[in-house]
Scaffold this motif. Structure first.
Motif, mmCIF file in Angstrom:
data_model
loop_
_atom_site.group_PDB
_atom_site.id
_atom_site.type_symbol
_atom_site.label_atom_id
_atom_site.label_comp_id
_atom_site.label_asym_id
_atom_site.label_seq_id
_atom_site.Cartn_x
_atom_site.Cartn_y
_atom_site.Cartn_z
ATOM 1 N N PRO A 23 47.515 48.172 32.881
ATOM 2 C CA PRO A 23 46.818 48.980 33.858
ATOM 3 C C PRO A 23 46.938 50.396 33.409
ATOM 4 O O PRO A 23 47.854 50.906 32.973
ATOM 5 C CB PRO A 23 47.473 48.791 35.167
ATOM 6 C CG PRO A 23 48.751 48.513 34.836
ATOM 7 C CD PRO A 23 48.838 47.463 33.570
ATOM 8 N N THR A 92 38.034 47.225 29.295
ATOM 9 C CA THR A 92 38.368 46.340 30.098
ATOM 10 C C THR A 92 39.741 46.417 30.751
ATOM 11 O O THR A 92 40.271 45.584 31.497
ATOM 12 C CB THR A 92 38.355 44.955 29.322
ATOM 13 O OG1 THR A 92 39.239 44.868 28.332
ATOM 14 C CG2 THR A 92 37.072 44.559 28.690
ATOM 15 N N ARG A 93 40.225 47.541 30.564
ATOM 16 C CA ARG A 93 41.528 47.821 31.206
ATOM 17 C C ARG A 93 41.470 47.852 32.888
ATOM 18 O O ARG A 93 40.241 48.564 33.147
ATOM 19 C CB ARG A 93 42.365 48.977 30.637
ATOM 20 C CG ARG A 93 42.558 48.883 29.180
ATOM 21 C CD ARG A 93 43.125 49.966 28.537
ATOM 22 N NE ARG A 93 44.741 50.187 29.145
ATOM 23 C CZ ARG A 93 45.720 50.985 28.628
ATOM 24 N NH1 ARG A 93 45.359 51.907 27.940
ATOM 25 N NH2 ARG A 93 46.929 50.930 29.185
ATOM 26 N N ARG A 94 42.571 47.284 33.399
ATOM 27 C CA ARG A 94 42.316 47.608 34.907
ATOM 28 C C ARG A 94 42.614 48.794 35.197
ATOM 29 O O ARG A 94 43.806 49.286 34.976
ATOM 30 C CB ARG A 94 43.542 46.619 35.749
ATOM 31 C CG ARG A 94 42.964 45.061 35.253
ATOM 32 C CD ARG A 94 43.907 44.139 36.007
ATOM 33 N NE ARG A 94 45.198 44.363 35.501
ATOM 34 C CZ ARG A 94 45.724 43.932 34.190
ATOM 35 N NH1 ARG A 94 44.868 43.297 33.477
ATOM 36 N NH2 ARG A 94 47.130 44.370 33.913
ATOM 37 N N TYR A 96 43.370 52.156 37.972
ATOM 38 C CA TYR A 96 43.451 52.595 39.113
ATOM 39 C C TYR A 96 43.027 54.242 39.528
ATOM 40 O O TYR A 96 43.552 55.010 38.686
ATOM 41 C CB TYR A 96 44.916 52.426 39.728
ATOM 42 C CG TYR A 96 45.254 50.763 39.721
ATOM 43 C CD1 TYR A 96 45.378 50.263 40.905
ATOM 44 C CD2 TYR A 96 45.422 50.234 38.562
ATOM 45 C CE1 TYR A 96 45.635 48.816 40.749
ATOM 46 C CE2 TYR A 96 45.839 48.686 38.554
ATOM 47 C CZ TYR A 96 45.854 48.209 39.729
ATOM 48 O OH TYR A 96 46.165 46.811 39.893
ATOM 49 N N GLN A 113 40.600 49.167 40.586
ATOM 50 C CA GLN A 113 41.034 48.133 41.360
ATOM 51 C C GLN A 113 41.443 48.405 42.540
ATOM 52 O O GLN A 113 41.564 47.836 43.518
ATOM 53 C CB GLN A 113 42.380 47.488 40.511
ATOM 54 C CG GLN A 113 42.033 47.223 39.071
ATOM 55 C CD GLN A 113 40.982 45.990 39.163
ATOM 56 O OE1 GLN A 113 41.295 44.852 39.641
ATOM 57 N NE2 GLN A 113 40.045 46.200 38.025
ATOM 58 N N CYS A 219 49.992 45.750 43.206
ATOM 59 C CA CYS A 219 48.715 45.384 43.254
ATOM 60 C C CYS A 219 48.344 44.275 42.147
ATOM 61 O O CYS A 219 47.544 43.446 42.095
ATOM 62 C CB CYS A 219 47.720 46.682 43.082
ATOM 63 S SG CYS A 219 47.572 47.785 44.352
ATOM 64 N N GLU A 220 49.123 44.506 40.963
ATOM 65 C CA GLU A 220 48.845 43.658 39.690
ATOM 66 C C GLU A 220 49.339 42.536 40.327
ATOM 67 O O GLU A 220 48.944 41.250 39.881
ATOM 68 C CB GLU A 220 49.474 44.224 38.544
ATOM 69 C CG GLU A 220 48.999 45.403 38.159
ATOM 70 C CD GLU A 220 47.719 45.066 37.161
ATOM 71 O OE1 GLU A 220 47.895 44.585 36.147
ATOM 72 O OE2 GLU A 220 46.574 45.456 37.871
#
Length: 221
Positions: A23, A92-94, A96, A113, A219-220
């Motif tokens: 992330p 494609t990285r999540r 925040y 996210q 969250c992850e």
């Protein structure tokens, strides 16, 4: 490291720290003079996140930082578009969002996210503050100078209408203990955005870095 991202208005720089996978926290500094007062703090926070194996990115948005776009040539809408493009650049990285003060106005269209906001302020309230700084007692309909920033009628109209409302999703709000408004956490610390000169609060930076890292892991999970 210094990275770059493209948006419809050109190319802007983006400071990055931390691992190349996993992330990533994308930070939006507050607008105008408050950005200068909090940038050192934000960079320290990014380094502390990297120590916790959390990546971060701090994009220059049009009219901010080292951007070649002048503040009078941009708008909140353009900044939001650029913020969304900076997030998209991460692939494609999540991602925040992490908005400081009026920076929380800028991540609302970005695909993230979840969002973490420090002392968020709505656009209408910010305009009231800017009018006070400029010595005006009524809403401005023409360009005005506030804290060394030339704000156009378009920018002011954008700000008046801007809110921190975003697509439904996880949101964590942190305010300092001196702030009476509701929040998920209220730590002690200095309101650096109010200081006359750029300043730093290492203890607050460490506390917030741990808060962000813990929240992202939750969250992850």
């Amino acid at each position: 490291m210094i990275d770059w991202y493209d948006w419809s208005g050109g190319r802007e720089a983006m400071l990055r720290f931390g691992p190349a996978t996993g992330p990533v926290v994308v930070i939006a500094l507050p607008l105008f003079e408050e950005a200068n007062r909090t940038r050192t703090f934000a960079v320290a926070l990014m380094r502390l996140l990297a120590e916790r194996n959390i990546a971060s990115a701090l994009p220059d948005l049009p009219g901010t930082g080292e951007s070649l776009v002048q503040i009078e040539e941009t708008s909140v809408s353009a900044m939001r578009e650029a913020m969304a493009a900076a997030v998209d650049h991460l692939g494609t990285r999540r991602a925040y969002a992490c908005g400081f003060r009026s920076g929380a106005l800028l991540d609302v269209t970005a695909f993230v996210q979840a969002r973490w906001h420090l002392a968020p302020v709505e656009g209408k309230a910010l305009v009231t503050e800017l009018l006070r700084i400029a010595g005006k007692s009524a809403p401005a309909e023409a360009p005005m100078l506030a804290g060394g920033n030339l704000l156009t009628a378009i920018m002011l109209a954008d700000l008046k209408a801007a809110t921190t409302d975003a697509e439904p999703g996880p949101l964590r709000v942190v305010r300092l203990e001196s702030d009476p408004r509701p929040a998920d956490r209220k730590p002690p610390g200095l309101p650096l955005w109010r200081r006359a000169e750029p300043d730093h609060d290492p203890a607050l930076a460490a506390l917030l870095a741990e808060d962000i890292a813990t929240w992202i892991r939750a969250c992850e999970g």
